[in-house]
Design a protein around this motif. Structure first.
Motif, PDB file in Angstrom:
ATOM      1  N   VAL A  80      -1.032  10.745  -8.292  1.00  0.00           N
ATOM      2  CA  VAL A  80      -0.202  10.707  -6.860  1.00  0.00           C
ATOM      3  C   VAL A  80       0.089  11.969  -6.242  1.00  0.00           C
ATOM      4  O   VAL A  80       0.424  13.307  -7.309  1.00  0.00           O
ATOM      5  CB  VAL A  80       1.754   9.673  -6.924  1.00  0.00           C
ATOM      6  N   GLU A  81      -0.679  12.410  -5.777  1.00  0.00           N
ATOM      7  CA  GLU A  81      -0.337  13.518  -5.257  1.00  0.00           C
ATOM      8  C   GLU A  81       0.232  13.536  -3.672  1.00  0.00           C
ATOM      9  O   GLU A  81      -0.267  14.199  -2.678  1.00  0.00           O
ATOM     10  CB  GLU A  81      -2.163  14.108  -4.702  1.00  0.00           C
ATOM     11  N   ASN A  82       1.508  15.070  -3.985  1.00  0.00           N
ATOM     12  CA  ASN A  82       1.972  15.052  -2.491  1.00  0.00           C
ATOM     13  C   ASN A  82       2.043  13.764  -1.268  1.00  0.00           C
ATOM     14  O   ASN A  82       2.351  14.226  -0.445  1.00  0.00           O
ATOM     15  CB  ASN A  82       1.135  16.138  -1.936  1.00  0.00           C
ATOM     16  N   VAL A  83       2.902  13.135  -2.127  1.00  0.00           N
ATOM     17  CA  VAL A  83       2.702  12.002  -0.716  1.00  0.00           C
ATOM     18  C   VAL A  83       4.239  12.134  -0.109  1.00  0.00           C
ATOM     19  O   VAL A  83       5.786  11.962  -1.513  1.00  0.00           O
ATOM     20  CB  VAL A  83       2.946  10.265  -1.570  1.00  0.00           C
ATOM     21  N   THR A  84       4.147  12.080   1.349  1.00  0.00           N
ATOM     22  CA  THR A  84       5.265  11.476   2.208  1.00  0.00           C
ATOM     23  C   THR A  84       4.898  10.370   2.444  1.00  0.00           C
ATOM     24  O   THR A  84       4.267  10.313   3.203  1.00  0.00           O
ATOM     25  CB  THR A  84       4.932  12.564   3.051  1.00  0.00           C
ATOM     26  N   LYS A  85       5.723   9.987   2.230  1.00  0.00           N
ATOM     27  CA  LYS A  85       5.710   8.470   3.616  1.00  0.00           C
ATOM     28  C   LYS A  85       7.335   8.343   3.939  1.00  0.00           C
ATOM     29  O   LYS A  85       8.632   8.557   4.346  1.00  0.00           O
ATOM     30  CB  LYS A  85       6.344   6.894   2.187  1.00  0.00           C
TER      31      LYS A  85
ATOM     32  N   PRO B 170       0.451   6.302   1.974  1.00  0.00           N
ATOM     33  CA  PRO B 170       1.593   7.509   2.575  1.00  0.00           C
ATOM     34  C   PRO B 170       1.421   8.045   4.156  1.00  0.00           C
ATOM     35  O   PRO B 170       0.424   7.719   4.028  1.00  0.00           O
ATOM     36  CB  PRO B 170       0.696   8.129   1.605  1.00  0.00           C
ATOM     37  N   THR B 171       2.419   8.656   4.841  1.00  0.00           N
ATOM     38  CA  THR B 171       1.844   9.043   5.995  1.00  0.00           C
ATOM     39  C   THR B 171       1.165  10.509   5.497  1.00  0.00           C
ATOM     40  O   THR B 171       0.038  10.581   6.753  1.00  0.00           O
ATOM     41  CB  THR B 171       3.594   9.762   6.735  1.00  0.00           C
ATOM     42  N   SER B 172       1.678  11.402   4.479  1.00  0.00           N
ATOM     43  CA  SER B 172       0.123  11.881   4.390  1.00  0.00           C
ATOM     44  C   SER B 172      -0.005  11.984   2.234  1.00  0.00           C
ATOM     45  O   SER B 172       1.341  11.937   1.578  1.00  0.00           O
ATOM     46  CB  SER B 172       0.354  13.374   4.266  1.00  0.00           C
ATOM     47  N   GLY B 173      -0.305  12.817   1.397  1.00  0.00           N
ATOM     48  CA  GLY B 173      -1.195  12.692   0.370  1.00  0.00           C
ATOM     49  C   GLY B 173      -1.313  11.114  -0.063  1.00  0.00           C
ATOM     50  O   GLY B 173      -2.445  10.670   0.904  1.00  0.00           O
TER      51      GLY B 173
ATOM     52  N   VAL C 223       5.601  13.908  -3.473  1.00  0.00           N
ATOM     53  CA  VAL C 223       5.817  13.681  -4.370  1.00  0.00           C
ATOM     54  C   VAL C 223       4.688  13.549  -5.316  1.00  0.00           C
ATOM     55  O   VAL C 223       3.589  13.052  -4.659  1.00  0.00           O
ATOM     56  CB  VAL C 223       6.645  12.245  -4.059  1.00  0.00           C
ATOM     57  N   SER C 224       4.209  14.425  -6.572  1.00  0.00           N
ATOM     58  CA  SER C 224       3.251  13.944  -7.292  1.00  0.00           C
ATOM     59  C   SER C 224       4.266  13.431  -8.977  1.00  0.00           C
ATOM     60  O   SER C 224       4.658  14.654  -9.244  1.00  0.00           O
ATOM     61  CB  SER C 224       2.853  15.904  -6.985  1.00  0.00           C
ATOM     62  N   PHE C 225       2.745  12.680  -9.353  1.00  0.00           N
ATOM     63  CA  PHE C 225       3.498  12.735 -10.116  1.00  0.00           C
ATOM     64  C   PHE C 225       1.969  11.826 -11.196  1.00  0.00           C
ATOM     65  O   PHE C 225       0.924  12.028 -10.171  1.00  0.00           O
ATOM     66  CB  PHE C 225       4.064  12.053 -11.228  1.00  0.00           C
ATOM     67  N   GLN C 226       1.767  12.035 -12.672  1.00  0.00           N
ATOM     68  CA  GLN C 226       0.730  11.771 -13.337  1.00  0.00           C
ATOM     69  C   GLN C 226       0.272  10.111 -13.928  1.00  0.00           C
ATOM     70  O   GLN C 226       2.138  10.838 -14.764  1.00  0.00           O
ATOM     71  CB  GLN C 226       0.091  12.415 -13.792  1.00  0.00           C
TER      72      GLN C 226
END
Ligand SMILES: Nc1ncnc2c1ncn2[C@@H]1O[C@H](COP(=O)(O)OP(=O)(O)OP(=O)(O)O)[C@@H](O)[C@H]1O
Ligand SMILES: [Mg+2]
Length: 237
Positions: free
Chosen positions: A6-11, A55-58, A22-25
């Motif tokens: 999950v890379e730089n997710v904004t919702k 996601p809105t972005s990411g 939000v980022s995590f693996q």
């Protein structure tokens, strides 16, 4: 290589930012807990990962495939199974039929779907309830039914949203055993849970969200001693 990234997710929903950068693996074969106070954005993150609310972005990656923007069906075929926080059990259908609904997402052949549904009911210890109406099963049984239905898409990654909520300690233990069995099958589990005594002992890692942001990410023992995490939970009391 990570199974899920999950890379730089904004919702955002209008003015509400449910997930912020939000980022995590997580790696293949892992059990990861996604925790945080009410409204922290956990279910929203599941909806982003499983294609229910892009996601809105990411970006979100499953292995080397970018899945952000996929529909729920495309996510299911790519290898993501999920349960829903608000149960979507068909109460007037039998347990077997409920699981067949999941199986039909990847296979339209009735006999194949029926066979795999019956095997999955056995797997979650509900084999004896195959022909029982889902509406007459206990909460704990219905949660395991939802897990069986999510497994019917033959996922690589299973998302479980509060499958232990409201269960007594014996039922929590039973559900934990099913989660461990799922992982033994090579299926990775990302678990949203408020029942920390259920998730903490079995998780390889814990990701903590608060007000949409990731505030901690690490081994269960590290995370539970993190002052930011303790403050977030105390603020929630
Ligand atoms: N479809 C939507 N439209 C508008 N706001 C939403 C929507 N879905 C979620 N939200 C808002 O986003 C925020 C995060 O909600 P979310 O359901 O993801 O939290 P959660 O961590 O799963 O909480 P809980 O532990 O109570 O289930 C909340 O403020 C919620 O009201
Ligand atoms: Mg939720």
């Amino acid at each position: 290589m990570s199974l899920l990234r999950v890379e730089n997710v904004t919702k955002r929903f209008g003015g509400i930012t449910a997930n912020q950068d939000v980022s995590f693996q997580m790696g293949a074969g892992q059990i990861v807990g996604l925790i945080g106070p009410n409204g922290a954005g956990k279910t929203t993150m599941f909806n982003c990962i499983a294609g229910y609310a892009p996601p809105t972005s990411g970006d979100i990656w499953l292995n080397d495939k970018k899945i952000s923007g996929y529909s729920p069906e495309q996510c299911a075929r790519a290898g993501i199974g999920r349960t829903f926080q608000v149960a979507r059990t068909f109460t007037s259908m039998t347990a077997l039929e409920n699981v067949m609904v999941g199986a039909f997402l990847i296979n339209r052949h009735v006999a194949t779907a029926r066979k795999s549904a019956a095997e999955l009911l056995d797997f979650v210890n509900l084999g004896q309830f195959k022909d029982k109406h889902a509406g007459s099963m206990t909460i704990s049984e219905q949660r395991r039914l939802a897990v069986a239905r999510a497994l019917a898409v033959k996922p690589k990654l299973l998302l479980m949203d509060e499958v232990m909520a409201g269960l007594n300690p014996t039922e929590v233990k039973e559900t934990v055993e099913v989660v461990l069995k799922i992982r033994e099958q090579g299926i990775s589990c990302l678990i949203v849970e408020h029942v920390l005594e259920g998730i903490m002992p079995i998780a390889d890692a814990i990701v903590v969200l608060d007000y949409g942001k990731k505030i901690a990410d690490g081994k269960p023992a590290e995370v539970s001693n993190d002052p930011k995490v303790i403050a977030a939970y105390l603020g929630d009391e």
